[in-house]
Each structure stands twice: as structure tokens, then as C-alpha cells.
Design an enzyme around this catalytic site. Structure first.
Site, PDB file in Angstrom:
ATOM      1  N   PRO A   9       0.837  -1.211   0.000  1.00 10.25           N
ATOM      2  CA  PRO A   9       0.000   0.000   0.000  1.00 10.25           C
ATOM      3  C   PRO A   9       0.869   1.257   0.000  1.00 10.25           C
ATOM      4  CG  PRO A   9      -0.508  -1.423   1.880  1.00 10.25           C
ATOM      5  CD  PRO A   9       0.670  -2.013   1.192  1.00 10.25           C
ATOM      6  N   GLU A  10       0.469   2.235  -0.766  1.00  6.54           N
ATOM      7  CA  GLU A  10       1.157   3.527  -0.755  1.00  6.54           C
ATOM      8  C   GLU A  10       0.229   4.561  -0.121  1.00  6.54           C
ATOM      9  OE1 GLU A  10       3.245   4.686  -4.243  1.00  6.54           O
ATOM     10  OE2 GLU A  10       3.617   2.628  -4.869  1.00  6.54           O
TER      11      GLU A  10
ATOM     12  N   ARG B  53       1.651 -11.857   5.036  1.00  4.11           N
ATOM     13  CA  ARG B  53       3.107 -12.061   5.112  1.00  4.11           C
ATOM     14  C   ARG B  53       3.699 -11.652   6.449  1.00  4.11           C
ATOM     15  NH1 ARG B  53       5.998 -10.482  -0.366  1.00  4.11           N
ATOM     16  NH2 ARG B  53       7.678 -11.481   0.781  1.00  4.11           N
TER      17      ARG B  53
END
Ligand SMILES: [Zn+2]
Length: 272
Positions: free
Chosen positions: A2-3, A112
């Protein structure tokens, strides 16, 4: 990963979903996100506190709490917050459950498991936040700001725009897009960038991010909104992930190169 626009989308939705609600209990299914290490202290600091507001700082999510305290989250690769009604059984990627007074739950889900959660009594104690550079939407992001920081830098412009200590919140997708709109090659050495070109970079940094936020971000890899819907800014991407597709401006095929182990996409005709 995500940015900024994706994180902005998440905080806007979290504000709507949880502000005013309070935490009644915290269940931790995997300890990795709690980077400060003391799980019991983390739980005890949160229980009984309510959510005042949930702003973003760069790609960090800051939960301001009452009585005074702050939970700082970073989603990293695959972290996400889900707000939902009460459930009984965690799925295998649920790392932390926050039970709320309203009966809702806020779930920190992370495939993750690189995402992080930290509690601070005083936000100024967060070393990570203290190191961050200027926000892209700040009025203080000016040509003079960049010139004072990096005007004589021999680094490539892409690496400058990714440097969180200079400008905070930009990542690989949006830097590729910003440089395409600015007509500047990602491999340009920063000291060769003119005043006018810096102004273009600033203009398109703001406009590309604004458009992305309006479209709830880009759904590439594992980013999902709080309500698990997808963002749709990827429909508007011009170069990112477009290798060998024609440039929308000139028709030449978009190229992919590797810079600092990361993919960069650009038009060799339009960007200099
Ligand atoms: Zn082109």
C-alpha cells in the site's frame, strides 16, 4: 505494498467505522506485529481506551486514543484492517483482534506478517515518525524545499522521491506515474533538474495522489479497503506495470528497468 493513497483510503474508512468506539479486549494470535515485544503491556495499554481520530502520517496509520495514547500501525506488504461484526474463529491470517464496545471487531490481518503495531504514550517517542520527511500535500513542499534538500545530489530522481526522509509516503507505483506526467526520466541525476521541472514534479505529485485517493487507491497485490472492496485507480495508471504497452501520449512502448532492485516503468520518448 500500500502507498499513501491506499493508506489514506484506509484511514478515512477507519475514522467512519471506529471513532468514538472503545477497545474492550485485545486478542493476539501471532506476536510479530507487536514490535515492542511485550504483548501483555500492549493489550493493557489499549483496553479501555477509545478512538479519538485516525489520521495518516506518510504510510503510517496513527490511532489517537482517549485517555491520551497512540497506536501506530504500518501495513508493510500485506497488512490490512478489517472492521466487522463479531466473529468466533480467526482465519489463518488474522494476527490481532480488537473487540470494541459497540460489538464490532477491528481485525489486523496480514498474510506475510511484516506489518507492525506499536503503542506510544507520547507520539514524539516514535523514532520512525520523527525521521519522516515532508508530506506530499504540505504547503511547505516547494521548489525551494527540494532545492534545499537535494539540489546538488548525484542520486537519481526516482530514488530521491522514494526517500521517506525527504518526502514521505511515495512508493514505486506513484513515483513512476508522477515522473511520467512530469516528463522526467527516472534515471535523471537530481542536480540536473531545473526549477521548472521541480515545479512540475510537485504539481503532479499532488494531482496523481489526489486522483488516486478519489479512486480509493490502486489494487495491486494485497491491498484492500477496510470493507474489503478494491480500489480502482489502476485503471488510470499510465506506465506502472505497462511494459511493452504503447505510451498513451506517443505510442512508443513503455520500458521496464530495475533501479535499486525495484521495477521502474517509463516512456523513453516522453521522459527525459
Ligand atoms: Zn511516450
Amino acid at each position: 505494498m500500500p502507498e499513501l493513497p491506499e493508506v489514506e483510503t484506509v484511514v478515512r474508512e477507519l475514522n467512519d467505522e471506529i471513532c468514538g468506539d472503545s477497545i474492550t479486549s485485545v486478542e493476539i494470535f501471532r506476536s510479530n506485529p507487536i514490535v515492542q515485544g511485550d504483548l501483555e503491556a500492549f493489550q493493557n495499554q489499549l483496553i479501555g481506551r477509545s478512538f479519538k481520530s485516525v489520521p495518516r502520517r506518510a504510510k503510517y496509520i496513527v490511532f489517537h486514543l482517549i485517555p491520551s495514547g497512540h497506536m501506530v500501525a504500518h501495513l508493510r506488504m500485506t497488512g490490512k484492517f478489517i472492521v466487522c461484526g463479531s466473529i468466533d474463529v480467526p482465519n489463518k491470517y488474522h494476527r490481532v483482534w480488537f473487540h470494541l464496545n459497540s460489538g464490532k471487531m477491528m481485525i489486523f490481518d496480514d498474510v506475510r506478517c511484516f506489518g507492525t503495531l506499536e503503542f506510544y504514550k507520547k507520539l514524539s517517542d516514535s523514532k520512525a515518525l520523527n525521521k519522516l520527511g515532508i508530506e506530499p500535500f504540505s504547503e511547505n513542499l516547494t521548489v525551494n524545499y527540494f532545492k534545499s534538500k537535494v539540489a546538488s545530489s548525484k542520486r537519481e530522481i526516482k530514488s530521491i522521491l522514494l526517500d521517506q526522509q525527504i518526502i514521505a509516503g511515495l512508493g514505486n507505483i506513484y513515483v513512476s506515474e508522477i515522473l511520467f506526467h512530469s516528463r522526467i526520466s527516472p534515471i535523471r541525476i537530481t542536480e540536473t533538474i531545473s526549477q521548472k521541472e521541480w515545479a512540475e514534479i510537485i504539481k503532479y505529485t499532488k494531482s496523481v495522489l489526489k486522483d488516486a485517493i478519489e479512486n480509493n487507491g490502486t489494487t495491486i497485490s494485497d491491498f484492500r479497503r477496510v470493507d474489503d472492496k478494491t480500489g480502482k485507480f489502476q485503471q488510470f495508471l499510465q506506465v506502472y506495470d505497462k511494459k511493452d504497452q504503447p505510451c498513451t501520449n506517443c505510442g512508443i512502448l513503455i520500458q521496464r528497468i530495475i533501479q535499486h532492485q525495484r521495477s521502474t516503468f517509463f516512456c523513453p520518448e516522453c521522459q527525459h
